[in-house]
Design an enzyme around this catalytic site. Structure first.
Site, mmCIF file in Angstrom:
data_model
loop_
_atom_site.group_PDB
_atom_site.id
_atom_site.type_symbol
_atom_site.label_atom_id
_atom_site.label_comp_id
_atom_site.label_asym_id
_atom_site.label_seq_id
_atom_site.Cartn_x
_atom_site.Cartn_y
_atom_site.Cartn_z
ATOM 1 C CE LYS A 22 -1.604 1.674 4.060
ATOM 2 N NZ LYS A 22 -1.154 2.955 4.414
ATOM 3 C CG ASN A 23 2.522 2.632 3.506
ATOM 4 O OD1 ASN A 23 1.332 3.141 3.445
ATOM 5 N ND2 ASN A 23 3.109 2.529 4.714
ATOM 6 C CB CYS A 118 -3.456 6.597 11.455
ATOM 7 S SG CYS A 118 -3.965 4.994 10.453
ATOM 8 N NE ARG A 123 0.844 10.523 10.084
ATOM 9 C CZ ARG A 123 0.512 9.260 9.385
ATOM 10 N NH1 ARG A 123 -0.729 8.775 9.780
ATOM 11 N NH2 ARG A 123 1.118 8.950 8.674
ATOM 12 C CG ASP A 307 3.630 1.893 9.302
ATOM 13 O OD1 ASP A 307 3.368 2.801 10.286
ATOM 14 O OD2 ASP A 307 3.756 2.054 8.126
ATOM 15 N NE ARG A 399 -6.607 4.630 6.109
ATOM 16 C CZ ARG A 399 -5.695 4.927 6.841
ATOM 17 N NH1 ARG A 399 -6.052 5.094 8.104
ATOM 18 N NH2 ARG A 399 -4.636 5.208 6.356
HETATM 19 C C1 UD1 Z 1 4.771 7.291 6.298
HETATM 20 C C2 UD1 Z 1 3.683 6.068 6.081
HETATM 21 C C3 UD1 Z 1 3.145 5.510 7.475
HETATM 22 C C4 UD1 Z 1 4.598 5.313 8.096
HETATM 23 C C5 UD1 Z 1 5.321 6.451 8.310
HETATM 24 C C6 UD1 Z 1 6.760 6.224 9.123
HETATM 25 C C7 UD1 Z 1 2.616 6.111 4.072
HETATM 26 C C8 UD1 Z 1 1.190 6.486 3.302
HETATM 27 N N1 UD1 Z 1 2.560 6.215 5.348
HETATM 28 O O1 UD1 Z 1 3.821 8.239 6.731
HETATM 29 O O2 UD1 Z 1 2.444 4.221 7.290
HETATM 30 O O3 UD1 Z 1 4.203 5.109 9.745
HETATM 31 O O4 UD1 Z 1 5.803 7.014 6.810
HETATM 32 O O5 UD1 Z 1 7.552 5.382 8.755
HETATM 33 O O6 UD1 Z 1 3.508 5.537 3.347
HETATM 34 N N2 UD1 Z 1 6.577 15.212 9.975
HETATM 35 C C9 UD1 Z 1 6.475 16.499 10.207
HETATM 36 N N3 UD1 Z 1 6.268 17.300 9.217
HETATM 37 C C10 UD1 Z 1 5.949 16.847 8.111
HETATM 38 C C11 UD1 Z 1 6.118 15.461 7.798
HETATM 39 C C12 UD1 Z 1 6.256 14.494 8.777
HETATM 40 O O7 UD1 Z 1 6.844 16.911 11.184
HETATM 41 O O8 UD1 Z 1 5.794 17.788 7.044
HETATM 42 C C13 UD1 Z 1 6.782 14.369 11.280
HETATM 43 C C14 UD1 Z 1 5.751 13.317 11.558
HETATM 44 O O9 UD1 Z 1 4.687 13.935 12.229
HETATM 45 C C15 UD1 Z 1 6.408 12.087 12.094
HETATM 46 C C16 UD1 Z 1 7.677 12.080 11.361
HETATM 47 O O10 UD1 Z 1 7.934 13.397 10.755
HETATM 48 O O11 UD1 Z 1 6.569 12.292 13.525
HETATM 49 C C17 UD1 Z 1 7.582 10.915 10.296
HETATM 50 O O12 UD1 Z 1 6.719 11.274 9.383
HETATM 51 P P1 UD1 Z 1 6.577 10.557 7.837
HETATM 52 O O13 UD1 Z 1 7.677 9.895 7.576
HETATM 53 O O14 UD1 Z 1 6.400 11.679 7.136
HETATM 54 O O15 UD1 Z 1 5.247 9.687 7.986
HETATM 55 P P2 UD1 Z 1 4.364 9.741 6.603
HETATM 56 O O16 UD1 Z 1 5.010 10.073 5.230
HETATM 57 O O17 UD1 Z 1 3.044 10.462 7.070
#
Ligand code: UD1
Length: 419
Positions: A22-23, A118, A123, A307, A399
């Site tokens: 999915k990711n 989630c 986030r 995850d 999902r």
């Molecule tokens: C993706 C995955 C999710 C996984 C996560 C971490 C998908 C669709 N989802 O989520 O399943 O749990 O990676 O491996 O692929 N952050 C900020 N600002 C930003 C972006 C992120 O502060 O603009 C923070 C987030 O709150 C979190 C950390 O960075 O604490 C990591 O998040 P991120 O790696 O971006 O996760 P996702 O891409 O949302």
């Protein structure tokens, strides 16, 4: 609303085939916006988030055809699309924000709802937006929508991410692929799903290469070409079924997955006492009564994935001694703890740490699922609890897990969906 009923205390035995990731599929679907040529994607997982992303593409004008071959689609974009992603489509799925980069790269403007997904933490999307601004994007957030524009074509530049973010790395890889000139992205996430996205973009004619462990060089291109691409298997699904074998003290063959991409997880499972044999594209696991304790923290790849944190916690409840998990990625990712404790677990949390006492005999209960991975952790606990466990509010599960009841039933679980 659908719920699941699980009748536990059965050992799982047999073969589980792993679906597409999915990711990996979500950013690849978003990247398809870059091109107006035919793209065939194979091995898409049949899960709700993918259906939502396909709906989003259709809502902006992409023509999607479903092939007779299972889990395969053809995408054909027109020369003009709507550069708008509505709240209704993005609210359930955080990856909706990934359409921002390709819309800006190809059309220079976009209005995209800020994402849902989630409820595991705040986030934010600040890293995505600040990095896009470096490519020449102006943006403001009004009434829950990102309104973004660039005067001319995006312009390649050097970007160092302040923190490792999977989504921000993906958004910027996609946007830079069609920017003018060269971009150097550093402090990138290096999850296998990022590598799959890069392979896909290169397959449609992009020019992306690694020039350091976390550094990418991206040469922007104007036009992309037709291509056929197979999405990689889902490493989190594979890890979840390995834990299902472990908690039930069963014996499973997990097939269709390259074991190299979950090497960290396999090493940890071995340390916990599980017998694991690796073959080409298959992992054989035998569970044991004697699970050892561990102190572990989640971290970006190649660390232990956040995850799989909830699922691992269920297994650690079976250890004889205290284990500690530090959740380093998301600030609110212990929502499964309260429900596991209602089933007899002895877990305390303090800040980002969970203290898991072990020696748990899970008891059946009526439960409420919260986020995606928390939902599956409740199924794992229910698989070993005597009696009937009912898990309510399972829409998050749909999902991200393809045919979970069917796959579990095939290896001996007694589980059914009640609509
Ligand atoms: C993706 C995955 C999710 C996984 C996560 C971490 C998908 C669709 N989802 O989520 O399943 O749990 O990676 O491996 O692929 N952050 C900020 N600002 C930003 C972006 C992120 O502060 O603009 C923070 C987030 O709150 C979190 C950390 O960075 O604490 C990591 O998040 P991120 O790696 O971006 O996760 P996702 O891409 O949302």
């Amino acid at each position: 609303m659908d719920k699941l009923e699980v009748f536990g205390a059965r050992k799982l035995k047999g073969n589980v085939h792993i679906s597409g990731s999915k990711n990996a599929a979500l950013p690849i679907l978003a990247a398809s916006i870059l091109s107006n040529k035919k793209i065939i994607l194979n091995n898409l997982p049949n899960v709700k988030d993918i259906k939502t992303m396909i709906k989003l593409l259709e809502s902006i004008g992409s023509i999607i055809k479903y092939s007779k071959k299972k889990n395969s689609i053809t995408i054909q974009n027109k020369n003009k699309i709507k550069t708008f992603a509505s709240y209704n489509l993005v609210k359930t799925m955080r990856a909706g924000i990934l359409v921002l980069g390709p819309m800006l790269a190809r059309y220079g403007n976009a209005k995209v709802s800020t994402p849902g997904g989630c409820t595991i933490g705040v986030r934010p999307i600040d890293i995505h937006l600040k990095a896009l601004a470096k490519l020449g994007v102006n943006y403001k957030i009004v009434d829950g929508y990102v309104h973004a524009k660039s005067k001319k074509k995006l312009k390649g530049t050097k970007i160092k991410f302040p923190k490792i973010s999977v989504g921000a790395t993906e958004n910027l890889i996609i946007a830079s692929s069609m920017a003018e000139g060269t971009s150097i992205l550093s402090n990138c996430a290096i999850e296998p799903e990022i590598k799959d996205l890069i392979n896909f973009i290169n397959c449609i004619g992009g020019k992306i290469k690694w020039i350091g462990k976390r550094t990418l060089k991206i040469q922007g291109v104007n036009n992309f070409k037709e291509a056929k691409y197979n999405i990689m298997p889902d490493r989190i699904e594979a890890g979840t079924y390995l834990i299902a074998a472990a908690v039930t003290e069963g014996k499973l063959k997990i097939s269709g997955i390259n074991p190299n991409i979950i090497r960290t997880e396999i090493e940890i499972f071995k340390k916990l006492g599980l017998k694991i044999k690796i073959e080409k594209n298959q992992i054989n696991i035998i569970g044991t009564k004697d699970i050892k304790s561990i102190n572990l923290k989640t971290s970006p790849y190649p660390g232990f994935p956040t995850d799989l944190q909830a699922q691992l916690m269920v297994l650690l409840c079976k250890s004889k001694k205290l284990s500690i998990i530090s959740e380093e990625i998301f600030e609110n990712r212990f929502m499964h703890v309260a429900e596991l404790n209602r089933m007899g677990a002895k877990i305390k949390t303090k800040g980002n740490k969970a203290f898991i006492e072990g020696n748990t005999n899970f008891k059946s209960a009526e439960l409420m699922a919260t986020d995606l991975r928390a939902s599956v952790s409740l199924i794992l606990a229910a698989l070993i609890a005597k009696g009937k466990t009912t898990i309510n509010r399972i829409y998050h599960l749909d999902r991200g897990y393809e045919q979970i009841e069917k796959k579990l039933r095939k290896v001996g679980a007694k589980i059914r969906r009640v609509s």
